[in-house]
Design an enzyme around this catalytic site. Structure first.
Site, PDB file in Angstrom:
ATOM      1  N   ARG A  61     -12.309  -0.488  37.560  1.00  0.00           N
ATOM      2  CA  ARG A  61     -13.253   0.174  36.665  1.00  0.00           C
ATOM      3  C   ARG A  61     -14.148  -0.845  35.976  1.00  0.00           C
ATOM      4  O   ARG A  61     -15.350  -0.601  35.766  1.00  0.00           O
ATOM      5  CB  ARG A  61     -12.462   0.986  35.636  1.00  0.00           C
ATOM      6  CG  ARG A  61     -13.312   1.791  34.665  1.00  0.00           C
ATOM      7  CD  ARG A  61     -12.447   2.782  33.907  1.00  0.00           C
ATOM      8  NE  ARG A  61     -13.126   3.267  32.707  1.00  0.00           N
ATOM      9  CZ  ARG A  61     -12.675   3.116  31.472  1.00  0.00           C
ATOM     10  NH1 ARG A  61     -11.538   2.457  31.261  1.00  0.00           N
ATOM     11  NH2 ARG A  61     -13.335   3.607  30.445  1.00  0.00           N
ATOM     12  N   HIS A  65     -18.144  -0.781  35.895  1.00  0.00           N
ATOM     13  CA  HIS A  65     -18.889  -0.787  34.632  1.00  0.00           C
ATOM     14  C   HIS A  65     -19.810  -2.003  34.540  1.00  0.00           C
ATOM     15  O   HIS A  65     -20.885  -1.917  33.939  1.00  0.00           O
ATOM     16  CB  HIS A  65     -17.921  -0.769  33.447  1.00  0.00           C
ATOM     17  CG  HIS A  65     -17.348   0.581  33.177  1.00  0.00           C
ATOM     18  ND1 HIS A  65     -16.935   0.983  31.924  1.00  0.00           N
ATOM     19  CD2 HIS A  65     -17.125   1.645  34.000  1.00  0.00           C
ATOM     20  CE1 HIS A  65     -16.480   2.225  31.989  1.00  0.00           C
ATOM     21  NE2 HIS A  65     -16.573   2.644  33.242  1.00  0.00           N
ATOM     22  N   SER A  75     -21.867  -9.350  32.848  1.00  0.00           N
ATOM     23  CA  SER A  75     -22.180  -9.144  31.430  1.00  0.00           C
ATOM     24  C   SER A  75     -21.044  -8.422  30.717  1.00  0.00           C
ATOM     25  O   SER A  75     -20.879  -8.567  29.500  1.00  0.00           O
ATOM     26  CB  SER A  75     -23.489  -8.371  31.276  1.00  0.00           C
ATOM     27  OG  SER A  75     -23.457  -7.148  31.989  1.00  0.00           O
ATOM     28  N   ASN A  93     -16.118   1.142  27.041  1.00  0.00           N
ATOM     29  CA  ASN A  93     -15.327   0.030  27.578  1.00  0.00           C
ATOM     30  C   ASN A  93     -14.116  -0.341  26.727  1.00  0.00           C
ATOM     31  O   ASN A  93     -13.380  -1.276  27.076  1.00  0.00           O
ATOM     32  CB  ASN A  93     -16.223  -1.206  27.734  1.00  0.00           C
ATOM     33  CG  ASN A  93     -17.290  -1.014  28.798  1.00  0.00           C
ATOM     34  OD1 ASN A  93     -17.060  -0.362  29.811  1.00  0.00           O
ATOM     35  ND2 ASN A  93     -18.474  -1.568  28.566  1.00  0.00           N
ATOM     36  N   PRO A 161     -22.012   6.477  33.288  1.00  0.00           N
ATOM     37  CA  PRO A 161     -21.828   7.936  33.304  1.00  0.00           C
ATOM     38  C   PRO A 161     -20.526   8.313  32.607  1.00  0.00           C
ATOM     39  O   PRO A 161     -19.454   7.862  33.018  1.00  0.00           O
ATOM     40  CB  PRO A 161     -21.790   8.265  34.802  1.00  0.00           C
ATOM     41  CG  PRO A 161     -21.355   6.986  35.470  1.00  0.00           C
ATOM     42  CD  PRO A 161     -21.916   5.877  34.629  1.00  0.00           C
ATOM     43  N   HIS A 191     -10.382   7.175  41.223  1.00  0.00           N
ATOM     44  CA  HIS A 191      -9.515   7.784  40.211  1.00  0.00           C
ATOM     45  C   HIS A 191      -8.126   8.070  40.761  1.00  0.00           C
ATOM     46  O   HIS A 191      -7.280   8.600  40.035  1.00  0.00           O
ATOM     47  CB  HIS A 191     -10.135   9.083  39.693  1.00  0.00           C
ATOM     48  CG  HIS A 191     -11.305   8.856  38.782  1.00  0.00           C
ATOM     49  ND1 HIS A 191     -12.091   9.874  38.276  1.00  0.00           N
ATOM     50  CD2 HIS A 191     -11.840   7.710  38.275  1.00  0.00           C
ATOM     51  CE1 HIS A 191     -13.041   9.377  37.512  1.00  0.00           C
ATOM     52  NE2 HIS A 191     -12.919   8.058  37.504  1.00  0.00           N
ATOM     53  N   THR A 192      -7.898   7.731  42.009  1.00  0.00           N
ATOM     54  CA  THR A 192      -6.557   7.902  42.576  1.00  0.00           C
ATOM     55  C   THR A 192      -5.554   6.967  41.922  1.00  0.00           C
ATOM     56  O   THR A 192      -4.342   7.183  42.008  1.00  0.00           O
ATOM     57  CB  THR A 192      -6.567   7.666  44.101  1.00  0.00           C
ATOM     58  OG1 THR A 192      -5.273   7.962  44.627  1.00  0.00           O
ATOM     59  CG2 THR A 192      -6.898   6.211  44.445  1.00  0.00           C
ATOM     60  N   ASP A 242      -4.007  10.787  38.777  1.00  0.00           N
ATOM     61  CA  ASP A 242      -3.529  11.310  40.057  1.00  0.00           C
ATOM     62  C   ASP A 242      -2.009  11.414  39.940  1.00  0.00           C
ATOM     63  O   ASP A 242      -1.277  10.524  40.365  1.00  0.00           O
ATOM     64  CB  ASP A 242      -3.938  10.354  41.181  1.00  0.00           C
ATOM     65  CG  ASP A 242      -3.563  10.857  42.567  1.00  0.00           C
ATOM     66  OD1 ASP A 242      -2.930  11.918  42.662  1.00  0.00           O
ATOM     67  OD2 ASP A 242      -3.901  10.180  43.556  1.00  0.00           O
ATOM     68  N   SER A 245       1.108   9.718  41.887  1.00  0.00           N
ATOM     69  CA  SER A 245       0.588   8.789  42.888  1.00  0.00           C
ATOM     70  C   SER A 245      -0.374   7.789  42.268  1.00  0.00           C
ATOM     71  O   SER A 245      -1.154   7.162  42.972  1.00  0.00           O
ATOM     72  CB  SER A 245      -0.117   9.585  44.000  1.00  0.00           C
ATOM     73  OG  SER A 245      -0.624   8.748  45.000  1.00  0.00           O
TER      74      SER A 245
END
Length: 324
Positions: A61, A65, A75, A93, A161, A191-192, A242, A245
């Protein structure tokens, strides 16, 4: 109509700018200047993941980002100063982890090749190696990124987003970075792995339209289960994105979304568009695994080229949290 044409022209120009800079990246970039760089990164990342495998999700992530704000130029790693609040201290963040791991890898590379390998390249490599450690996708990482010297918290708010975006907003956000609708649904598959604080989705449970209701697009049985985990004011509890998992990089995320059990509004939004919905349903079965890993690799390579600095642009930071 004139406005639409202006938007199209702007997006085309953004794509051309990104492409020109991305051409400065290449596989084996450090072959002569630091031939063991990638091996050092892989070894250090493996050591970190062996002890803390849950860091893979926030580091992946973090890379995302970073690339969505000013491009993939590290940055996100810069610390705030007395006169400036940096991206890492911006609200989107605050839940990121793994900065110390990136510093550890950078330090190991610096010992071997001081002042050669950028923090931006190290973040891109660690993200790939961390995902691979969880039996996930692997992808080639063209290198040669240089580090930026500006980091502003407001830019993170404007460019990342949020989890409450609908499908129209998500598509526009990704398009502004040169990514298409397929990239959106494929990269959402990240996102798993990982977890989320209740505060990122409790509005869907308790007050979706301001009258104490829940989001009708979220499975009602799952709403009841989540309410047992998260109160309306809970800001500390973590929930698996998830379930069952979340430590394995697989395609179960799409099964979760297809069952209307995605945690975020942005997850549910994937069912509101014909192209993204088709991808979700076709990959909600084990047969879709091979295609997803291939697609994820392709989209990660594409994302990793957003707004990069190359050649004489930027710098090679000695320490990732500070400009030289």
């Amino acid at each position: 109509m004139a406005f639409s044409k202006q938007v199209v022209v702007f997006l085309v120009l953004v794509g051309i700018f990104n492409l020109c800079n991305a051409q400065g990246l290449k596989l084996g970039f450090y072959k002569k200047t630091c031939p063991t760089a990638e091996a050092i990164v892989k070894k250090e990342t493996a050591s970190i993941m062996a002890v803390a495998p849950t860091l893979a999700a926030p580091i992946l992530r973090m890379h995302f980002h970073d690339c969505f704000v000013r491009g993939c130029e590290a940055s996100i790693l810069l610390n705030s100063t007395t006169n400036n609040q940096a991206e890492k201290d911006s609200f989107p963040n605050l839940s990121l982890r793994g900065y110390g791991s990136i510093d550890r890898v950078k330090s190991a590379v610096e010992k071997k090749c001081p002042g050669v390998v950028s923090c931006a390249d190290i973040l891109a490599l660690v993200a790939r190696d961390a995902v691979q450690f969880l039996n996930g996708a692997s992808w080639p990482v063209p290198l040669g990124r240089r580090d930026g010297n500006v980091s502003n918290s407001t830019e993170a708010l404007l460019n990342l987003p949020p989890p409450f975006f609908n499908i129209t907003q998500l598509k526009a956000s990704f398009a502004s970075k040169g990514l298409n609708t397929k990239d959106l649904v494929v990269l959402s598959g990240g996102h798993t792995i990982g977890t989320s604080h209740c505060s990122s989705f409790t509005n869907r449970l308790y007050n979706f339209t301001g009258v104490g209701d829940s989001d009708p697009s979220l499975d009602s049985n799952y709403v009841a289960r989540l309410k047992r985990r998260c109160s309306a004011t809970d800001t500390t509890t973590l929930v698996e994105m998830d379930p069952g998992s979340f430590k394995t990089f697989d395609i179960e995320y799409y099964s979760v979304v297809a069952k209307r059990r995605g945690l975020f509004t942005s997850d549910a939004a994937l069912l509101a568009d014909s192209e993204t919905r088709a991808y979700v349903t076709s990959h909600a079965t084990p047969q879709g695994s091979k295609d997803f890993l291939k697609d994820f690799a392709k989209s990660m390579v594409k994302m990793g080229k957003i707004g990069v600095l190359t050649g004489s642009q930027g710098e090679i930071r000695k320490t990732c949290g500070f400009v030289n």
